[in-house]
Design a protein around this motif. Sequence first.
Motif, short mmCIF file in Angstrom:
data_model
loop_
_atom_site.label_atom_id
_atom_site.label_comp_id
_atom_site.label_asym_id
_atom_site.label_seq_id
_atom_site.Cartn_x
_atom_site.Cartn_y
_atom_site.Cartn_z
N ALA A 78 -27.58 -6.82 -9.73
CA ALA A 78 -26.16 -7.17 -9.80
C ALA A 78 -25.40 -5.99 -10.36
O ALA A 78 -25.78 -5.42 -11.38
N LEU A 79 -24.33 -5.60 -9.68
CA LEU A 79 -23.49 -4.48 -10.11
C LEU A 79 -22.09 -4.98 -10.40
O LEU A 79 -21.44 -5.55 -9.52
N PRO A 80 -21.58 -4.77 -11.61
CA PRO A 80 -20.16 -5.07 -11.86
C PRO A 80 -19.29 -4.10 -11.08
O PRO A 80 -19.75 -3.05 -10.61
N ASP A 81 -18.03 -4.44 -10.94
CA ASP A 81 -17.15 -3.73 -10.02
C ASP A 81 -16.93 -2.26 -10.36
O ASP A 81 -16.58 -1.47 -9.48
N HIS A 82 -17.13 -1.86 -11.61
CA HIS A 82 -16.84 -0.46 -11.97
C HIS A 82 -18.01 0.49 -11.64
O HIS A 82 -17.85 1.71 -11.72
N ILE A 83 -19.16 -0.05 -11.25
CA ILE A 83 -20.31 0.82 -10.97
C ILE A 83 -20.29 1.42 -9.57
O ILE A 83 -20.59 2.61 -9.39
N LEU A 216 -17.85 -3.18 2.15
CA LEU A 216 -17.76 -4.50 1.54
C LEU A 216 -16.30 -4.86 1.29
O LEU A 216 -15.40 -4.03 1.44
N HIS A 217 -16.07 -6.09 0.89
CA HIS A 217 -14.71 -6.54 0.60
C HIS A 217 -14.22 -5.93 -0.70
O HIS A 217 -14.94 -5.88 -1.70
N GLY A 218 -12.98 -5.47 -0.68
CA GLY A 218 -12.36 -4.98 -1.90
C GLY A 218 -11.69 -6.13 -2.66
O GLY A 218 -11.90 -7.30 -2.36
N LYS A 219 -10.89 -5.77 -3.63
CA LYS A 219 -10.20 -6.79 -4.41
C LYS A 219 -9.16 -7.51 -3.55
O LYS A 219 -8.67 -6.98 -2.57
N THR A 225 -5.61 -11.78 1.24
CA THR A 225 -6.68 -11.25 2.09
C THR A 225 -7.41 -10.12 1.37
O THR A 225 -6.96 -9.63 0.33
N ARG A 226 -8.52 -9.71 1.94
CA ARG A 226 -9.29 -8.60 1.38
C ARG A 226 -9.53 -7.56 2.48
O ARG A 226 -9.82 -7.92 3.61
N ASN A 227 -9.40 -6.32 2.12
CA ASN A 227 -9.69 -5.28 3.08
C ASN A 227 -11.12 -4.77 2.89
O ASN A 227 -11.74 -5.00 1.85
N GLU A 228 -11.64 -4.13 3.92
CA GLU A 228 -12.98 -3.56 3.83
C GLU A 228 -12.92 -2.22 3.11
O GLU A 228 -12.07 -1.38 3.42
N GLN A 251 -21.35 -10.90 -2.33
CA GLN A 251 -20.23 -10.57 -3.22
C GLN A 251 -19.68 -11.83 -3.87
O GLN A 251 -19.44 -12.82 -3.19
N GLU A 252 -19.50 -11.79 -5.16
CA GLU A 252 -18.93 -12.92 -5.89
C GLU A 252 -17.83 -12.43 -6.81
O GLU A 252 -17.84 -11.29 -7.27
N GLU A 253 -16.87 -13.30 -7.06
CA GLU A 253 -15.79 -12.96 -7.98
C GLU A 253 -15.93 -13.80 -9.24
O GLU A 253 -15.97 -15.03 -9.18
N ASP A 254 -16.04 -13.13 -10.37
CA ASP A 254 -16.23 -13.81 -11.64
C ASP A 254 -15.19 -13.31 -12.63
O ASP A 254 -15.19 -12.13 -13.00
N ASP A 255 -14.29 -14.21 -13.05
CA ASP A 255 -13.22 -13.82 -13.97
C ASP A 255 -12.44 -12.62 -13.44
O ASP A 255 -12.21 -11.62 -14.12
N SER A 256 -12.04 -12.73 -12.17
CA SER A 256 -11.25 -11.70 -11.46
C SER A 256 -12.00 -10.40 -11.24
O SER A 256 -11.42 -9.42 -10.77
N GLN A 257 -13.28 -10.36 -11.58
CA GLN A 257 -14.07 -9.15 -11.34
C GLN A 257 -15.07 -9.41 -10.23
O GLN A 257 -15.77 -10.43 -10.23
N LEU A 258 -15.11 -8.49 -9.27
CA LEU A 258 -16.06 -8.61 -8.17
C LEU A 258 -17.45 -8.20 -8.63
O LEU A 258 -17.62 -7.15 -9.26
N LEU A 259 -18.43 -9.01 -8.32
CA LEU A 259 -19.82 -8.68 -8.58
C LEU A 259 -20.53 -8.50 -7.25
O LEU A 259 -20.35 -9.29 -6.32
N ILE A 260 -21.33 -7.46 -7.16
CA ILE A 260 -22.11 -7.23 -5.97
C ILE A 260 -23.57 -7.50 -6.32
O ILE A 260 -24.13 -6.87 -7.21
#
Length: 503
Positions: A78-83, A216-219, A225-228, A251-260
């Motif tokens: 699992a990678l948080p969005d900043h990685i 992958l989907h962005g924020k 909508t989400r862009n690639e 891809q999952e969104e947890d507390d407004s943060q995307l997790l891969i």
Amino acid sequence: MAVSKIVLSSLIHIRPITCAASYHTRLVPHPPDLVKWIKKEGGFVHQAVKIFPQEDNETYGLGLVASQDIPKGSLLIALPDHIPLKFESDAGDGADSVLVDLASQVPEELWAMKLGLKLLQERARLGSFWWPYISNLPETYSVPIFFQGEDIKNLQYVPLLYQVNKRCRFLLDFDQEVRRALASVKPNDHPFGGQELNASSLGWAMSAVSSRAFRLHGKKLAAGTRNEVPMMLPLIDMCNHSFNPNAQIIQEEDDSQLLIKVVAETEIKQNDSLLLNYGCLSNDLFLLDYGFVMPSNPYDTIELKYEGALMDAASMAAGVSSPNFFSPAAWQHQILSQLNLVGETAIVKVSAYSHLASATSSFIEAMNITSDLFNSQQVSLGGPDLVEGRLLAALRVLLASDSETVQKHDLNTLQSLSAEAPLGITNEVAVFRTIIALCAIALEHFPTKIMEDESLRKQGVSASTVLAIQFRIQKKTLIIDIMRNLSKRVKLLSSKETTATQG
């Protein structure tokens, strides 16, 4: 992912942006521990997931292996969005502004170069957040832009040679654009820390991205909508490819943060590699972007030009010659136009050319290649459809005896191989025999036969030569498989025709 190798210097020195030509090493001799870095940054790595050297007679690199059995559904990574490494288009300081301007000159089809610029910027930056990841990247890649001229020629397949030449030409031209853009930049605004780039280092970056990045989907945008977004995923990109993967990206969104996340799609046995599906791609794209060739690839195709002279030659060889190939009737010409095979709307994938241009770069040399079979309007054979619908419909129509029978069917039916003999068995047999002859002509255009290729591959040739040979063997094998498939169909249809006549 299938990986090559690397070399670079330590954090306390300027890391030169050059690309040495040695396979199977990483950018620094002893890079930081990638798994520890991911965990330190809030990511997750399953305790049984290990980085392991993977090597056989023809493939080298680092992959991910299970050190013990892993149940289906287990979270692997699992990678948080900043990685993930992404190209941020916000032009903040001067250096970022220059980078954005350079990226705007990259054509969309070569999107990997845009993210590659960001990769080069971080590679040059001392103390980069992504250095633990970048230092683990290969020093060079086994993609054709780094082949010697003779090995490019050894691919023996002009549509791919055209793409290789196109990428090399872009790198050489873009190198000049980068030099011009950086010539007047202030030292503090230099996006690469004052280091010079060249076509080779640009090629390294583009190859690193094309072989490892995921779209992958962005924020979430304002409209919901989400862009690639192309992004490089540390550790995840060490998963190798399979059309039957044992893992998948979620891809999952947890507390407004995307997790891969990477999750086990099946049970993974001890010592099994972690496998993702890179996509239903042809061997052209696997080799161009990833540097490997898939044996018996069900999505591989061969592209041929659609031209009256070639179709006529094939039909004559099949014993079903028709004058309609050179002079189609008005109703036939109208259908060919609807299929985008003639007229102003005709689809042209590869421009005509008689040789690949010469260049001074080490990875592109002048070469003469026969291309008369592959330029002009393109149609394809192979893949899930076996015969491209446009080619199938065109041959059915041109070998038809009257327009009334044809006009009873729509274009979708005429283009469908599953629509068995819509214009009659005689017509269908003539179509298949023509395609078989077309395959035979295509096979003859390769300067070597499969037995010669197999013999050469066993002679201790270079890794790039082996890849080139593998590629052309797979193309020839594909053609032979198509011929066998269609021959069976001809035999079956002929037996039905005989039964109907006797009945």
